[in-house]
Write a protein that holds these residues in place. Structure first.
Motif, PDB file in Angstrom:
ATOM      1  N   SER A  17       0.831  -1.199   0.000  1.00 58.01           N
ATOM      2  CA  SER A  17       0.000   0.000   0.000  1.00 58.01           C
ATOM      3  C   SER A  17       0.865   1.249   0.000  1.00 58.01           C
ATOM      4  O   SER A  17       2.074   1.202   0.264  1.00 58.01           O
ATOM      5  CB  SER A  17      -0.889   0.006   1.246  1.00 58.01           C
ATOM      6  OG  SER A  17      -0.091   0.184   2.415  1.00 58.01           O
ATOM      7  N   ARG A  18       0.245   2.399  -0.312  1.00 55.93           N
ATOM      8  CA  ARG A  18       0.958   3.680  -0.225  1.00 55.93           C
ATOM      9  C   ARG A  18       1.528   3.878   1.177  1.00 55.93           C
ATOM     10  O   ARG A  18       2.646   4.367   1.342  1.00 55.93           O
ATOM     11  CB  ARG A  18      -0.006   4.815  -0.576  1.00 55.93           C
ATOM     12  CG  ARG A  18       0.549   6.215  -0.297  1.00 55.93           C
ATOM     13  CD  ARG A  18      -0.440   7.285  -0.661  1.00 55.93           C
ATOM     14  NE  ARG A  18      -0.526   7.436  -2.097  1.00 55.93           N
ATOM     15  CZ  ARG A  18       0.246   8.257  -2.804  1.00 55.93           C
ATOM     16  NH1 ARG A  18       1.166   8.989  -2.201  1.00 55.93           N
ATOM     17  NH2 ARG A  18       0.111   8.345  -4.105  1.00 55.93           N
ATOM     18  N   GLU A  19       0.750   3.493   2.187  1.00 54.59           N
ATOM     19  CA  GLU A  19       1.195   3.685   3.564  1.00 54.59           C
ATOM     20  C   GLU A  19       2.427   2.835   3.872  1.00 54.59           C
ATOM     21  O   GLU A  19       3.367   3.295   4.542  1.00 54.59           O
ATOM     22  CB  GLU A  19       0.057   3.340   4.541  1.00 54.59           C
ATOM     23  CG  GLU A  19      -1.105   4.302   4.533  1.00 54.59           C
ATOM     24  CD  GLU A  19      -1.951   4.223   3.264  1.00 54.59           C
ATOM     25  OE1 GLU A  19      -2.560   5.252   2.890  1.00 54.59           O
ATOM     26  OE2 GLU A  19      -1.993   3.122   2.640  1.00 54.59           O
ATOM     27  N   GLU A  20       2.447   1.598   3.378  1.00 56.49           N
ATOM     28  CA  GLU A  20       3.600   0.727   3.622  1.00 56.49           C
ATOM     29  C   GLU A  20       4.851   1.256   2.928  1.00 56.49           C
ATOM     30  O   GLU A  20       5.928   1.300   3.529  1.00 56.49           O
ATOM     31  CB  GLU A  20       3.287  -0.698   3.143  1.00 56.49           C
ATOM     32  CG  GLU A  20       2.304  -1.441   4.022  1.00 56.49           C
ATOM     33  CD  GLU A  20       1.920  -2.789   3.444  1.00 56.49           C
ATOM     34  OE1 GLU A  20       1.972  -3.782   4.187  1.00 56.49           O
ATOM     35  OE2 GLU A  20       1.564  -2.837   2.249  1.00 56.49           O
ATOM     36  N   ALA A  53       1.027   0.492 -10.182  1.00 54.95           N
ATOM     37  CA  ALA A  53       0.570   1.402  -9.127  1.00 54.95           C
ATOM     38  C   ALA A  53       1.630   1.552  -8.032  1.00 54.95           C
ATOM     39  O   ALA A  53       1.896   2.667  -7.562  1.00 54.95           O
ATOM     40  CB  ALA A  53      -0.735   0.893  -8.530  1.00 54.95           C
ATOM     41  N   GLU A  54       2.234   0.442  -7.628  1.00 53.55           N
ATOM     42  CA  GLU A  54       3.298   0.507  -6.625  1.00 53.55           C
ATOM     43  C   GLU A  54       4.473   1.341  -7.135  1.00 53.55           C
ATOM     44  O   GLU A  54       5.039   2.156  -6.388  1.00 53.55           O
ATOM     45  CB  GLU A  54       3.812  -0.898  -6.299  1.00 53.55           C
ATOM     46  CG  GLU A  54       2.952  -1.737  -5.403  1.00 53.55           C
ATOM     47  CD  GLU A  54       3.587  -3.107  -5.201  1.00 53.55           C
ATOM     48  OE1 GLU A  54       4.051  -3.385  -4.085  1.00 53.55           O
ATOM     49  OE2 GLU A  54       3.629  -3.886  -6.174  1.00 53.55           O
ATOM     50  N   THR A  55       4.866   1.112  -8.390  1.00 54.86           N
ATOM     51  CA  THR A  55       5.997   1.839  -8.958  1.00 54.86           C
ATOM     52  C   THR A  55       5.724   3.335  -8.985  1.00 54.86           C
ATOM     53  O   THR A  55       6.601   4.155  -8.656  1.00 54.86           O
ATOM     54  CB  THR A  55       6.305   1.335 -10.379  1.00 54.86           C
ATOM     55  OG1 THR A  55       6.523  -0.075 -10.340  1.00 54.86           O
ATOM     56  CG2 THR A  55       7.540   2.014 -10.947  1.00 54.86           C
ATOM     57  N   ALA A  56       4.495   3.719  -9.357  1.00 52.72           N
ATOM     58  CA  ALA A  56       4.138   5.132  -9.381  1.00 52.72           C
ATOM     59  C   ALA A  56       4.178   5.747  -7.985  1.00 52.72           C
ATOM     60  O   ALA A  56       4.670   6.868  -7.797  1.00 52.72           O
ATOM     61  CB  ALA A  56       2.748   5.308  -9.999  1.00 52.72           C
ATOM     62  N   VAL A  57       3.685   5.007  -6.997  1.00 46.92           N
ATOM     63  CA  VAL A  57       3.711   5.503  -5.612  1.00 46.92           C
ATOM     64  C   VAL A  57       5.150   5.650  -5.126  1.00 46.92           C
ATOM     65  O   VAL A  57       5.515   6.662  -4.516  1.00 46.92           O
ATOM     66  CB  VAL A  57       2.917   4.557  -4.681  1.00 46.92           C
ATOM     67  CG1 VAL A  57       3.200   4.889  -3.216  1.00 46.92           C
ATOM     68  CG2 VAL A  57       1.425   4.662  -4.968  1.00 46.92           C
ATOM     69  N   LEU A  58       5.979   4.642  -5.381  1.00 48.51           N
ATOM     70  CA  LEU A  58       7.380   4.710  -4.969  1.00 48.51           C
ATOM     71  C   LEU A  58       8.065   5.909  -5.605  1.00 48.51           C
ATOM     72  O   LEU A  58       8.800   6.658  -4.932  1.00 48.51           O
ATOM     73  CB  LEU A  58       8.104   3.423  -5.360  1.00 48.51           C
ATOM     74  CG  LEU A  58       9.609   3.379  -5.082  1.00 48.51           C
ATOM     75  CD1 LEU A  58       9.896   3.523  -3.585  1.00 48.51           C
ATOM     76  CD2 LEU A  58      10.229   2.088  -5.626  1.00 48.51           C
ATOM     77  N   THR A  59       7.837   6.127  -6.893  1.00 47.14           N
ATOM     78  CA  THR A  59       8.451   7.266  -7.594  1.00 47.14           C
ATOM     79  C   THR A  59       8.010   8.580  -6.971  1.00 47.14           C
ATOM     80  O   THR A  59       8.827   9.477  -6.709  1.00 47.14           O
ATOM     81  CB  THR A  59       8.064   7.244  -9.084  1.00 47.14           C
ATOM     82  OG1 THR A  59       8.430   5.977  -9.646  1.00 47.14           O
ATOM     83  CG2 THR A  59       8.766   8.358  -9.844  1.00 47.14           C
ATOM     84  N   LEU A  63      10.335  11.260  -4.958  1.00 52.74           N
ATOM     85  CA  LEU A  63      10.391  12.649  -5.423  1.00 52.74           C
ATOM     86  C   LEU A  63      10.120  13.617  -4.273  1.00 52.74           C
ATOM     87  O   LEU A  63      10.810  14.635  -4.113  1.00 52.74           O
ATOM     88  CB  LEU A  63       9.367  12.852  -6.537  1.00 52.74           C
ATOM     89  CG  LEU A  63       9.106  14.282  -7.006  1.00 52.74           C
ATOM     90  CD1 LEU A  63      10.346  14.861  -7.672  1.00 52.74           C
ATOM     91  CD2 LEU A  63       7.918  14.320  -7.957  1.00 52.74           C
ATOM     92  N   LYS A  64       9.137  13.291  -3.460  1.00 49.95           N
ATOM     93  CA  LYS A  64       8.723  14.185  -2.372  1.00 49.95           C
ATOM     94  C   LYS A  64       9.614  14.085  -1.138  1.00 49.95           C
ATOM     95  O   LYS A  64       9.378  14.777  -0.146  1.00 49.95           O
ATOM     96  CB  LYS A  64       7.275  13.886  -1.996  1.00 49.95           C
ATOM     97  CG  LYS A  64       6.280  14.291  -3.073  1.00 49.95           C
ATOM     98  CD  LYS A  64       4.849  13.967  -2.666  1.00 49.95           C
ATOM     99  CE  LYS A  64       3.857  14.443  -3.719  1.00 49.95           C
ATOM    100  NZ  LYS A  64       2.458  14.098  -3.354  1.00 49.95           N
ATOM    101  N   SER A  65      10.654  13.228  -1.208  1.00 48.99           N
ATOM    102  CA  SER A  65      11.540  13.084  -0.047  1.00 48.99           C
ATOM    103  C   SER A  65      12.483  14.273   0.122  1.00 48.99           C
ATOM    104  O   SER A  65      13.175  14.387   1.133  1.00 48.99           O
ATOM    105  CB  SER A  65      12.354  11.792  -0.161  1.00 48.99           C
ATOM    106  OG  SER A  65      13.311  11.883  -1.213  1.00 48.99           O
ATOM    107  N   GLY A  66      12.523  15.170  -0.866  1.00 49.62           N
ATOM    108  CA  GLY A  66      13.424  16.329  -0.780  1.00 49.62           C
ATOM    109  C   GLY A  66      12.926  17.476  -1.625  1.00 49.62           C
ATOM    110  O   GLY A  66      11.740  17.561  -1.972  1.00 49.62           O
ATOM    111  N   ASN A  67      13.820  18.377  -1.980  1.00 47.78           N
ATOM    112  CA  ASN A  67      13.473  19.558  -2.762  1.00 47.78           C
ATOM    113  C   ASN A  67      13.399  19.241  -4.253  1.00 47.78           C
ATOM    114  O   ASN A  67      13.919  18.226  -4.715  1.00 47.78           O
ATOM    115  CB  ASN A  67      14.517  20.657  -2.546  1.00 47.78           C
ATOM    116  CG  ASN A  67      14.579  21.124  -1.111  1.00 47.78           C
ATOM    117  OD1 ASN A  67      13.576  21.046  -0.388  1.00 47.78           O
ATOM    118  ND2 ASN A  67      15.728  21.595  -0.677  1.00 47.78           N
TER     119      ASN A  67
END
Length: 435
Positions: A17-20, A53-59, A63-67
């Motif tokens: 899941s997105r949460e995991e 879907a998992e790959t898109a969430v991971l990407t 991306l949102k982990s930094g600037n």
């Protein structure tokens, strides 16, 4: 939620899941989840894969982990190109000034050599004074002025990828399609490009050894990038033999300038112009690849891309005069030659073996902290398809030291493949893939 449960779920082939995924990536960046657990998760992904879907969430989460780069206030269009890694591949250095000459901005965030594949930043570092570590303000200024700027990934840009990339390299999980997809796209979206062209390589010198695996990666990049709102084109290109006539850090910069002066090797120019043509299409300057290629060829003939290439050296702190003075002479004193052992034809020079020999020579690195040599490398005097006589010069070789040369030479001799009859020309571009 526990990291071990997420690892076990993926090991069992379950969709996370997105949460995991968020728990794992967020905890890793924060230093709360250790390397060994993320390594176990990466190996589970390697064997079980990830859904689109998992790959898109991971990407997205990486991306949102930094600037991200803010390019607002600079006129576009912004189009970049990314290669999945090869030997002698200096297309980025050539095509950036070509498309810039046609009014397309190329915000290029590149990487360093790891394993047998070369790194754009290491090549640029071989130019005296050239700086590849730019802050966002410098990057914006140079991009607006020259039409392209070259920088490395900072600790604030996609830190999740910086950590995970280094971990994958030492845990045997580099070739995972979803992990490659997330790594590439998170960085490319972070740099601010509106559209992207991917050079997905297959063959002995690529991470993807056969065309089918290369196409899977290309399709994953196109589909995931499109889902993130980007316009994407991928070309599937052959990397069974080194690209161009030079392999090495300064050597490849030198060859890039040769190409911008109309003296490029046919294979290198074919791949470069086809990639650049797609960038021109995505940038809205041409209706199709054929028109885009004509525009790129006209730009090259005008000499403007060469002028932009040299102007960018100045913009990023390099010494153009010293660079031009070193041209043709900046080589290691430790050298040798590879000559033909028999008469007939060369069928190919194996890119995988050349790339690994390059690490011994000092061109590449086995660990991220290893230093590379600007003057080590190889010049190919003949490649696949050439007729040869016994004793003909095939390669000139330069090494950082005698030990490296001794380790590389047997690999280079073994890389040369002979044939009694002429081999057909390689098909350099196998397929174009779009959404």
């Amino acid at each position: 939620m526990r990291a071990v449960d997420i690892i076990m779920n993926k090991r069992a082939g379950k969709e996370l899941s997105r949460e995991e995924i968020g728990f794992l990536i967020g905890g890793y960046v924060a230093g709360e989840i250790p390397d060994y657990q993320v390594s176990a998760w990466a190996m589970a992904v390697f064997f079980q894969g990830m859904s689109p879907a998992e790959t898109a969430v991971l990407t997205e989460l990486m991306l949102k982990s930094g600037n991200t780069m803010d390019l607002s206030g600079i006129s576009g269009p912004f189009v970049d190109k990314h290669s999945t890694g090869g030997v002698g591949d200096k297309t980025s250095l050539i095509l950036a000034p070509i498309v810039a000459a046609l009014g397309i901005k190329d915000p290029m965030m590149s990487g360093r050599a790891l394993g047998h594949t070369g790194g754009t930043l290491d090549k640029l570092d071989a130019i005296p004074g050239y700086r590849t570590s730019l802050d966002i303000a410098e990057f914006r200024r140079i991009l607006a002025k020259d039409g392209f700027a070259m920088t490395g990934q900072t600790k604030d840009i996609v830190p999740a990828d910086r950590l995970l990339y280094a971990l994958r390299d030492v845990t045997g999980t580099v070739e995972s399609v979803p992990l490659i997809t997330a790594s590439i796209l998170s960085k490319k979206v972070a740099e601010g490009a509106d559209a992207l062209v991917f050079d997905v390589k297959f063959g002995s010198g690529a991470f993807m050894k056969d065309a089918a695996d290369g196409e899977k990666l290309a399709r994953s990049l196109v589909d995931t990038g499109t889902a993130m709102g980007k316009r994407i084109i991928a070309l599937l290109t052959d990397m069974n033999e080194p690209l161009g006539n030079m392999m090495g850090n300064f050597l490849e910069v030198e060859e890039s300038l040769d190409c911008l002066e109309g003296k490029g090797a046919a294979d290198l120019m074919e791949v470069t112009l086809e990639l650049a043509a797609r960038m021109v299409v995505l940038g809205g300057k041409a209706k199709d690849a054929a028109e885009g290629r004509r525009l790129c060829e006209d730009a090259l003939a005008s000499g403007k891309p060469r002028d932009l290439f040299l102007a960018n050296i100045v913009s990023q702190g390099g010494d153009v005069k010293k660079f031009l003075d070193l041209r043709g002479t900046y080589r290691s004193p430790v050298s040798a030659e590879i000559r033909a052992e028999k008469s007939g034809f060369l069928s190919r020079i194996d890119a995988w073996k050349v790339g690994h020999a390059g690490v011994d020579l000092g061109v590449g690195r086995n660990r991220t902290e290893d230093a590379v040599s600007p003057t080590a490398g190889i010049q190919f005097h003949r490649k696949g398809g050439h007729s040869i006589a016994a004793g003909d010069l095939i390669m000139s070789v330069w090494a950082r030291d005698e030990a490296g040369l001794a380790a590389a030479l047997p690999q280079l001799r073994d890389a040369v493949e002979y044939a009694e009859t002429e081999t057909p020309a390689r098909r350099l571009i196998l397929k174009e893939i779009q959404s």
